[in-house]
Design a protein around this motif. Structure first.
Motif, PDB file in Angstrom:
ATOM      1  N   LEU A 269      25.687  47.137  46.191  1.00  0.00           N
ATOM      2  CA  LEU A 269      26.454  46.914  47.417  1.00  0.00           C
ATOM      3  C   LEU A 269      26.745  45.434  47.641  1.00  0.00           C
ATOM      4  CD1 LEU A 269      24.759  49.452  49.867  1.00  0.00           C
ATOM      5  CD2 LEU A 269      26.982  49.661  48.745  1.00  0.00           C
ATOM      6  N   VAL A 270      25.776  44.571  47.310  1.00  0.00           N
ATOM      7  CA  VAL A 270      26.031  43.123  47.391  1.00  0.00           C
ATOM      8  C   VAL A 270      27.158  42.736  46.440  1.00  0.00           C
ATOM      9  CG1 VAL A 270      25.045  40.836  46.953  1.00  0.00           C
ATOM     10  CG2 VAL A 270      23.689  42.573  48.142  1.00  0.00           C
ATOM     11  N   SER A 271      27.137  43.292  45.238  1.00  0.00           N
ATOM     12  CA  SER A 271      28.205  43.015  44.268  1.00  0.00           C
ATOM     13  C   SER A 271      29.548  43.527  44.774  1.00  0.00           C
ATOM     14  CB  SER A 271      27.874  43.673  42.921  1.00  0.00           C
ATOM     15  OG  SER A 271      26.648  43.206  42.412  1.00  0.00           O
ATOM     16  N   LEU A 272      29.533  44.687  45.430  1.00  0.00           N
ATOM     17  CA  LEU A 272      30.767  45.222  46.014  1.00  0.00           C
ATOM     18  C   LEU A 272      31.337  44.253  47.035  1.00  0.00           C
ATOM     19  CD1 LEU A 272      32.860  47.443  46.606  1.00  0.00           C
ATOM     20  CD2 LEU A 272      31.189  48.459  48.182  1.00  0.00           C
ATOM     21  N   GLY A 273      30.467  43.663  47.848  1.00  0.00           N
ATOM     22  CA  GLY A 273      30.934  42.690  48.831  1.00  0.00           C
ATOM     23  C   GLY A 273      31.620  41.507  48.181  1.00  0.00           C
ATOM     24  N   GLY A 274      31.009  40.971  47.124  1.00  0.00           N
ATOM     25  CA  GLY A 274      31.640  39.852  46.413  1.00  0.00           C
ATOM     26  C   GLY A 274      32.952  40.247  45.763  1.00  0.00           C
ATOM     27  N   THR A 275      32.981  41.451  45.212  1.00  0.00           N
ATOM     28  CA  THR A 275      34.198  41.933  44.543  1.00  0.00           C
ATOM     29  C   THR A 275      35.360  42.051  45.517  1.00  0.00           C
ATOM     30  OG1 THR A 275      32.829  43.218  43.018  1.00  0.00           O
ATOM     31  CG2 THR A 275      35.157  43.777  43.121  1.00  0.00           C
ATOM     32  N   ILE A 276      35.115  42.665  46.660  1.00  0.00           N
ATOM     33  CA  ILE A 276      36.215  42.912  47.591  1.00  0.00           C
ATOM     34  C   ILE A 276      36.659  41.626  48.270  1.00  0.00           C
ATOM     35  CG2 ILE A 276      34.757  43.514  49.555  1.00  0.00           C
ATOM     36  CD1 ILE A 276      38.070  45.172  48.530  1.00  0.00           C
ATOM     37  N   LEU A 277      35.737  40.699  48.529  1.00  0.00           N
ATOM     38  CA  LEU A 277      36.135  39.422  49.130  1.00  0.00           C
ATOM     39  C   LEU A 277      36.998  38.606  48.163  1.00  0.00           C
ATOM     40  CD1 LEU A 277      32.868  38.375  51.000  1.00  0.00           C
ATOM     41  CD2 LEU A 277      35.033  39.130  52.007  1.00  0.00           C
ATOM     42  N   LEU A 278      36.620  38.608  46.888  1.00  0.00           N
ATOM     43  CA  LEU A 278      37.472  37.946  45.896  1.00  0.00           C
ATOM     44  C   LEU A 278      38.830  38.627  45.824  1.00  0.00           C
ATOM     45  CD1 LEU A 278      35.438  37.021  42.667  1.00  0.00           C
ATOM     46  CD2 LEU A 278      36.806  35.504  44.109  1.00  0.00           C
ATOM     47  N   GLY A 279      38.826  39.951  45.858  1.00  0.00           N
ATOM     48  CA  GLY A 279      40.091  40.683  45.796  1.00  0.00           C
ATOM     49  C   GLY A 279      40.997  40.372  46.961  1.00  0.00           C
ATOM     50  N   VAL A 280      40.438  40.288  48.167  1.00  0.00           N
ATOM     51  CA  VAL A 280      41.250  39.948  49.337  1.00  0.00           C
ATOM     52  C   VAL A 280      41.836  38.549  49.192  1.00  0.00           C
ATOM     53  CG1 VAL A 280      41.152  39.470  51.814  1.00  0.00           C
ATOM     54  CG2 VAL A 280      40.049  41.515  50.899  1.00  0.00           C
ATOM     55  N   ALA A 281      41.028  37.613  48.675  1.00  0.00           N
ATOM     56  CA  ALA A 281      41.544  36.251  48.440  1.00  0.00           C
ATOM     57  C   ALA A 281      42.716  36.284  47.470  1.00  0.00           C
ATOM     58  CB  ALA A 281      40.427  35.353  47.909  1.00  0.00           C
TER      59      ALA A 281
END
Length: 449
Positions: free
Chosen positions: A153-165
Motif C-alpha cells: 500500500l505504501v508503494s501504491l501511494g508512491g506510484t499514484i503520486l508519481l502518476g498524478v505528477a
C-alpha cells in the motif's frame, strides 16, 4: 476465519479486471502500441495502463477487499466505499486513456483529460487504501502476510503520486523544470514502484496465506520469509530514494541497481519459501491453481534475474522482460489463483448458508480441471513464445502469438463463469433447499463465512 465476511464488491472488481485484460491483449493483437509504436509512445501507454490499472490493480484491490480481513481476523472496515472506489477507478482509467489518445494525435480531445484521469485515480486508490489500512490498523498485531500488504500500500501511494505528477506535466497544467525532469527520467521508477512494489510485494504476501490454505501447509513465520519482507522493503525504499536524485538532476543509477539486487535476493528467498510450503503440505495432490502458479513463480525468478543483467535490460530488451514479468508472473499468478478463488467464494456464497444441514458439493466440484489445464498450458506456452518474439524483433509473429494467448485467457474466463453458474456441480447437489444461487458478478448480500 473470525470476523471475515464475503466482500460484496470483489466479484465486480474481478469481472471488470478480466474485461480489461482481454481489452489490453486485443489492442496488442490489433497492432496498437509496442512493438508497432515506440516503448514510450502514447499508444503504448494506453496498453500499459489498461493492463496495470484496469487488469492487475483492480484484480489486486478486489482480492484484498476479500482477504485482508482474513489475514488479520477482523471485519472489513468501510467496505461500503468499495463500490464508489470502483466507479472512480474505472472513470479515472477512462479519462486517462482518452488523454493518452489525445496525446497521440489520434483524436482532438483536451489534454486536461490526463490530469482529470489522474485525480480520479488518486481518489479511487485512496479510498481502497483507506479501507484496507483501516482494517489493518484495527488488528492487534499484523501477521507477516499483512505486513507485506502494508508495504504494498505504501508503494501504491508512491506510484499514484508519481502518476498524478506525470499527468499534470503532460497535460500542461503543471510546469517547471523539476517536474519536466521527473517525467523524463522517472518512468522506470514509476513502473518499479507499481509492478514491483504495489503488485508484486502484495501478491507475494497474500500468496503466503493462500498457498498455506490451499495446500493445507503449516503457517508461521520463517527467518527467510522475514528476510523477504526486509529485502523487498529496502528495495522499495531505494527506488523511492531515486526520486529526489532525479529532481536534483543527479543519477539514481547506483541506488536503482542496488534495489534490483535486493529484489533478486528477495525473490530467491521467496522461491525457497514457496518450495518449503509445497513440500510441507498435507494435501497429497496439489490442485490445478497451485500447479499453474509454479510457471508464474518461474517467470518471476527468471525475469528478475535477467533484469539484473544490464546488457539484457538495455534498449528494446527491457520490453521483453517487462512482458515476461507482467504476463508470466503477475498475470499468470492472477489467473491461476482466480481459478480457485472464484470457485471458493462462490461455494461459500451458495452453500455456506446450508452447510451442515444438507449435502453440499466440495469446492473442487465447482470446477473441471481437465479443461482448464489445457488453457493454462496454452497460455504459458504463448507467453514464452511472445517473449522470444520480442527478443527476436518479430512484431508480426508477436501479434499472432498474443492472439493465441488471448484465446487461452478467454478460455480460462469461461471456466470462471462456469464456476459462478455452478455448471459443473452434479445435478443432485447443485440446488439443495435453502441454498443461495449467486449472481454472476454481484453477491446478493454480505454473508458470514
Amino acid at each position: 476465519m473470525p470476523g471475515a465476511t464475503l466482500s460484496r464488491w470483489t466479484m465486480s472488481y474481478f469481472a471488470l479486471a478480466c474485461l480489461m485484460l482481454v481489452a489490453g491483449q486485443g489492442l496488442m493483437v490489433a497492432g496498437y502500441g509496442y512493438p508497432a509504436a515506440a516503448i514510450g509512445a502514447p499508444e503504448t501507454l494506453v496498453i500499459v495502463h489498461v493492463l496495470a490499472i484496469g487488469w492487475l490493480s483492480l484484480l489486486m484491490a478486489g482480492a484484498l477487499l476479500q482477504f485482508v480481513p482474513v489475514l488479520v481476523a477482523r471485519p472489513l472496515l468501510g467496505g461500503r466505499f468499495a463500490g464508489p472506489a470502483l466507479v472512480l477507478l474505472i472513470g479515472g482509467l477512462g479519462f486517462l486513456v482518452a488523454g493518452f489518445v489525445a496525446l497521440s494525435g489520434a483524436a482532438e480531445l483536451p489534454l486536461a483529460l490526463l490530469a482529470l484521469g489522474g485525480i480520479l485515480l488518486l481518489l479511487g486508490f485512496s479510498l481502497v487504501a483507506a479501507i484496507l489500512a483501516a482494517t489493518l490498523l484495527a488488528a492487534r498485531a499484523l501477521p507477516l502476510p499483512a505486513r507485506f500488504v502494508a508495504i504494498g500500500l505504501v508503494s501504491l501511494g508512491g506510484t499514484i503520486l508519481l502518476g498524478v505528477a506525470f499527468t499534470l506535466a503532460l497535460s500542461g497544467l503543471g510546469g517547471g523544470v523539476p517536474l519536466a525532469r521527473l517525467v523524463a527520467d522517472s518512468v522506470g521508477l514509476h513502473a518499479a514502484l507499481g509492478l514491483g512494489g504495489w503488485l508484486s510485494i502484495t501478491a507475494a504476501g497474500v500468496s503466503y496465506r493462500l498457498l498455506a490454505m490451499f495446500l493445507l501447509a503449516p503457517e508461521g513465520e520463517r527467518p527467510t520469509s522475514r528476510a523477504v519482507l526486509w529485502a523487498a522493503s529496502l528495495a522499495v525504499g531505494l527506488v523511492a530514494a531515486c526520486i529526489p536524485f532525479v529532481l536534483l538532476a543527479f543519477s539514481g543509477a547506483v541506488p536503482f541497481a542496488a534495489a534490483l539486487l535486493l529484489t533478486f535476493i528477495a525473490v530467491a528467498l521467496y522461491a525457497g519459501d514457496v518450495r518449503h510450503l509445497y513440500r510441507a503440505r498435507k494435501r497429497r495432490q496439489a490442485e490445478l491453481n497451485i500447479r499453474a502458479s509454479f510457471a508464474a513463480f518461474a517467470a518471476l525468478v527468471l525475469s528478475v534475474a535477467l533484469f539484473n543483467v544490464p546488457a539484457i535490460r538495455a534498449g528494446e530488451g527491457v520490453a521483453a522482460l517487462v512482458y515476461l514479468f507482467v504476463f508470466g508472473w503477475l498475470t499468470g499468478l492472477g489467473l491461476a489463483q482466480l481459478y480457485k478463488i472464484v470457485a471458493f467464494l462462490t461455494w461459500l456464497e451458495a452453500y455456506g448458508p446450508v452447510l451442515g444441514r444438507v449435502p453440499v458439493p466440495r469446492v473442487q466440484d465447482l470446477v473441471e480441471e481437465r479443461h482448464a489445464r489445457l488453457w493454462f498450458l496454452l497460455y504459458y506456452g504463448a507467453v514464452a513464445a511472445a517473449v522470444l518474439a520480442l527478443f527476436a524483433g518479430a512484431p508480426g509473429l508477436f501479434r499472432a502469438i498474443v492472439l493465441v494467448q488471448m484465446i487461452a485467457t478467454v478460455g480460462l474466463m469461461r471456466e470462471f463463469i462456469r464456476a459462478r453458474r455452478l455448471s459443473v456441480v452434479p445435478d443432485d447437489l447443485r440446488v439443495p433447499a435453502g441454498m443461495v444461487r449467486p449472481h454472476l458478478f454481484l453477491p446478493q448480500s454480505a454473508s458470514r463465512r
